[in-house]
Every structure is written in structure tokens, then in C-alpha cells.
Scaffold this motif. Structure first.
Motif, PDB file in Angstrom:
ATOM      1  N   ARG A 173       1.052  -1.249  -0.039  1.00  0.00           N
ATOM      2  CA  ARG A 173       0.028  -0.143  -0.057  1.00  0.00           C
ATOM      3  C   ARG A 173       0.946   1.258  -0.125  1.00  0.00           C
ATOM      4  N   PHE A 174       0.639   2.135  -0.829  1.00  0.00           N
ATOM      5  CA  PHE A 174       1.405   3.474  -1.034  1.00  0.00           C
ATOM      6  C   PHE A 174       0.617   4.423  -0.227  1.00  0.00           C
ATOM      7  N   SER A 175      -0.706   4.348  -0.070  1.00  0.00           N
ATOM      8  CA  SER A 175      -1.407   5.248   0.220  1.00  0.00           C
ATOM      9  C   SER A 175      -2.875   4.878   0.735  1.00  0.00           C
ATOM     10  N   SER A 176      -3.702   5.803   1.181  1.00  0.00           N
ATOM     11  CA  SER A 176      -5.117   5.259   1.563  1.00  0.00           C
ATOM     12  C   SER A 176      -6.013   4.793   0.185  1.00  0.00           C
ATOM     13  N   SER A 177      -5.351   5.725  -0.944  1.00  0.00           N
ATOM     14  CA  SER A 177      -6.262   5.615  -2.188  1.00  0.00           C
ATOM     15  C   SER A 177      -5.539   4.774  -2.950  1.00  0.00           C
ATOM     16  N   TYR A 178      -4.281   4.379  -2.676  1.00  0.00           N
ATOM     17  CA  TYR A 178      -3.695   3.408  -4.014  1.00  0.00           C
ATOM     18  C   TYR A 178      -2.981   2.088  -3.207  1.00  0.00           C
ATOM     19  N   TRP A 179      -3.184   0.924  -3.601  1.00  0.00           N
ATOM     20  CA  TRP A 179      -2.704  -0.213  -3.159  1.00  0.00           C
ATOM     21  C   TRP A 179      -2.555  -1.432  -4.248  1.00  0.00           C
ATOM     22  N   GLY A 180      -2.034  -2.624  -4.113  1.00  0.00           N
ATOM     23  CA  GLY A 180      -1.803  -3.660  -5.000  1.00  0.00           C
ATOM     24  C   GLY A 180      -1.328  -4.810  -4.382  1.00  0.00           C
ATOM     25  N   SER A 181      -1.140  -5.573  -5.366  1.00  0.00           N
ATOM     26  CA  SER A 181      -0.671  -6.960  -4.913  1.00  0.00           C
ATOM     27  C   SER A 181       0.053  -8.109  -6.041  1.00  0.00           C
ATOM     28  N   TRP A 182       0.823  -8.764  -5.516  1.00  0.00           N
ATOM     29  CA  TRP A 182       1.367  -9.611  -6.502  1.00  0.00           C
ATOM     30  C   TRP A 182       1.003 -11.240  -5.967  1.00  0.00           C
TER      31      TRP A 182
END
Length: 353
Positions: free
Chosen positions: A231-240
Motif C-alpha cells: 500500500r502506497f497510500s489510503s487511495s492506492y494499493w496493489g498485490s502480487w
């Protein structure tokens, strides 16, 4: 002495016995005809061995390639990651991608190509203050659409050729596509651009590589994991997510499959998360890459913890484990997630979190 008599036409002739024996012995010693089979002569030996073609190591992937095939510059580009920019063009052939925090809590990429230069890449956007430290160790060419003059000045001071949209030297290589809306539509004719700069040297190898995922440091000395979440911020995240059949990590953004321009999911042989400090540079987030911090390196379906360090803007990032031993990545492409202090990194093991 014994005599034998032989009857001839006119009488008998006495012949000593010893003479008879001598005659018989001579008859017995007469040579016989050679009965050894002759056959056809064997053909001369001709070796079928062929000297292998010389090989080299791809500097940004660690794969084996024909010697001399990568004697050219790398191309880096500031790639847009806005929703309207997806799917991006050319990300599927990158060697290395750095994902970094920018304004508004979203991210952009610094993507680098050298092993395979695509015909087109993009969309490219404006430069940010941390980008000179990211691209300087690679040399080569950096593509971007402009930016604040103070950031452009910093980039021009690096040992990297600046290819900027709207300049005379990029008139034939940068263009706006009609398949996306502005400002998310500036693409680069990458192969043509590279052909205009044949005297720029190839990059140096940046990281240590193993032969494959199974022999990487993470697979040999780390823990088995199935998913890496960030997670970079409350509005942006991701996964692998690890795909054991393909031996690759599969990329997901905001819980959606992240696809390339061909419609396939983006993948990586290695995913490296670095904990970095971020400062506010007059309203612009600036990732600090000179220094050191914690690192999580995922390769071959496993993860190993370590430390990253970078001693100067032009020096490469060094990755070591908790014993100070250099970490070896799997041969293949690598994505770096530059996680700010407010962000997070977590992993799922086969038995659970």
C-alpha cells in the motif's frame, strides 16, 4: 640306410628314405592362400562437434544471451499510471520497473528497457525529483514529457541523455496517440529513438542473479509465500500473486488484474519492496534513495528480508541479507515497489498470514 624303390617305365629307382621325408616336409610347408577377409576400408573420422556461439549475461535481467546482442543503451521512461493511461504500452517487455509515490497518493513508474526494446512505449509523463537518482546508474536515455524546470535541470545534470517531448531532437520519435485522451497519450517510438543514439554505451549489471527462481536467495534461504500485498497510500494499493506453474508473480492493482497492452496480465520474476523515506519538496513527494533501509525480496515463490543501500546518485542499489551477504535475484525482469513510511508491505504464506 633304408631305400624305397619307385617303379618307373624302365625299371626301378632306389631313393633313400631321408630324401622322401625331406620331400614330404617341403610339401607340408608350402604356403596356403590368405583366407583373411579383406572388406572395405573404414572411412576417415570426421568430427561433428561445433564450437558453441559465445554468450553474455543480459545486464538488467541476468539471462544468457548471444554475445554482442545487447551492446546498446538502455531506455528509461517516466510512465503514467493514471487510470486513463492504462493499459500502458510496452510494460510487458521491461527489464526493471520502479513504482513511486507522486501527488494525490497515486503512483507513477520509472520503467527501463534494454533486453528487448519495444516499437512503442508510454504514455510518458513529467519528471519528478527522485528520478535522477533512479536512472543515473543505468546511463542510457530517459524519456519524459517535461516537468518543473528545477526537476528538468536536475535530470539534465545526470549522465543520461534527456529525450523530452516537444524538443527538436524528439520531433520524429514522440507523438500523441488518438487512442487515449490528453495528457495520458504521449508515446515514444523507442526503436527509432535508440537507433538515433548508437554511440551511447550499454548499462552495467546492477544486481546479482541466480540461474533461475529455485536457486535465488529468496527460494534457498527465505520463506515460502503465495501473495505479497503493498500500500502506497489510503487511495492506492496493489498485490502480487505467485503462479507456480509459470514461475512468475502476477500483478494486481486495486483488486483488479493489471494488464498490458496485449491484454495479458503483467508479470515479474522478482518483486522487491524497499522501505524508503519520502519528503515534501514544495508540494511534490520526493523519495529519498541515497541511504539505506529495509528490503523484502520475492523470487521463486519465496521471500527473504534484507537491507538496501545506495551510496551516491550514480551508484546502483545494493541488496544484502541479514548476514550482509549479497542477495541473488532470479534471472528475469524485476519490479521495485518504493514504499513510503505511511505505506505497508505484507505477505501470505501457504498456511496463512
Amino acid at each position: 640306410m633304408t631305400f624305397h624303390r619307385f617303379l618307373g617305365r624302365r625299371g626301378t629307382i632306389a631313393v633313400p628314405a631321408i630324401a622322401v621325408m625331406t620331400m614330404l616336409a617341403l610339401v607340408g610347408c608350402a604356403p596356403e592362400a590368405d583366407r583373411t577377409p579383406t572388406g572395405s576400408p573404414s572411412p576417415p573420422y570426421v568430427s561433428t562437434y561445433q564450437t558453441p556461439e559465445p554468450t553474455a549475461i543480459a545486464p538488467l535481467r541476468g539471462t544468457t544471451v548471444p554475445a554482442g546482442s545487447l551492446d546498446h543503451a538502455s531506455i528509461a521512461a517516466k510512465i503514467d499510471n493514471h487510470w486513463d493511461a492504462r493499459p500502458q504500452v510496452g510494460l510487458e517487455t521491461t527489464d526493471i520497473v520502479f513504482e513511486e509515490l507522486v501527488e494525490g497518493g497515486i503512483t507513477r513508474y520509472v520503467a527501463i528497457w534494454q533486453s528487448e526494446i519495444p516499437e512503442l512505449l508510454g504514455p510518458v509523463r513529467s519528471i519528478r525529483p527522485m528520478d535522477p537518482d533512479i536512472v543515473s546508474p543505468f546511463g542510457g536515455i530517459i524519456c519524459y514529457s517535461g516537468g518543473q524546470q528545477r526537476f528538468v535541470n536536475l535530470m539534465r545534470q545526470t549522465p543520461v541523455y534527456n529525450a523530452i517531448h516537444g524538443q527538436a531532437d524528439t520531433e520524429s520519435t514522440f507523438f500523441r496517440t488518438n487512442t487515449k485522451s490528453a495528457p495520458h497519450n504521449v508515446l515514444v517510438r523507442a526503436q527509432k529513438l535508440l537507433g538515433q543514439h548508437t554511440t551511447i554505451a550499454a548499462p552495467q549489471q546492477q544486481f546479482a542473479y541466480s540461474l533461475d527462481g529455485e536457486s535465488s536467495s529468496a527460494a534457498k534461504d527465505g520463506v515460502t509465500v503465495t501473495t505479497m500485498k503493498y500500500r502506497f497510500s489510503s487511495s492506492y494499493w496493489g498485490s502480487w500473486k505467485w503462479d507456480a506453474a509459470r514461475q512468475l508473480w502476477l500483478r494486481i492493482q486495486q483488486d483488479k488484474v493489471d494488464k498490458d497492452s496485449t491484454g495479458k496480465q503483467l508479470t515479474a520474476a522478482n518483486v522487491v519492496a524497499l522501505r524508503v523515506n519520502v519528503v515534501n519538496d514544495r508540494g511534490v513527494p520526493k523519495t529519498l534513495l541515497s541511504g539505506k533501509g529495509k528490503a523484502w525480496i520475492s523470487s521463486g515463490g519465496a521471500m527473504i528480508e534484507g537491507t538496501w543501500s545506495k551510496s551516491s546518485p550514480t551508484s546502483p542499489i545494493r541488496l544484502v541479507d541479514t548476514n550482509g551477504v549479497t542477495i541473488r535475484l532470479a534471472a528475469g525482469n524485476t519490479w521495485f515497489e518504493l514504499i513510503p513510511p505511511a505505506g505497508s508491505v505484507s505477505f501470505t504464506t501457504p498456511s496463512g498470514p
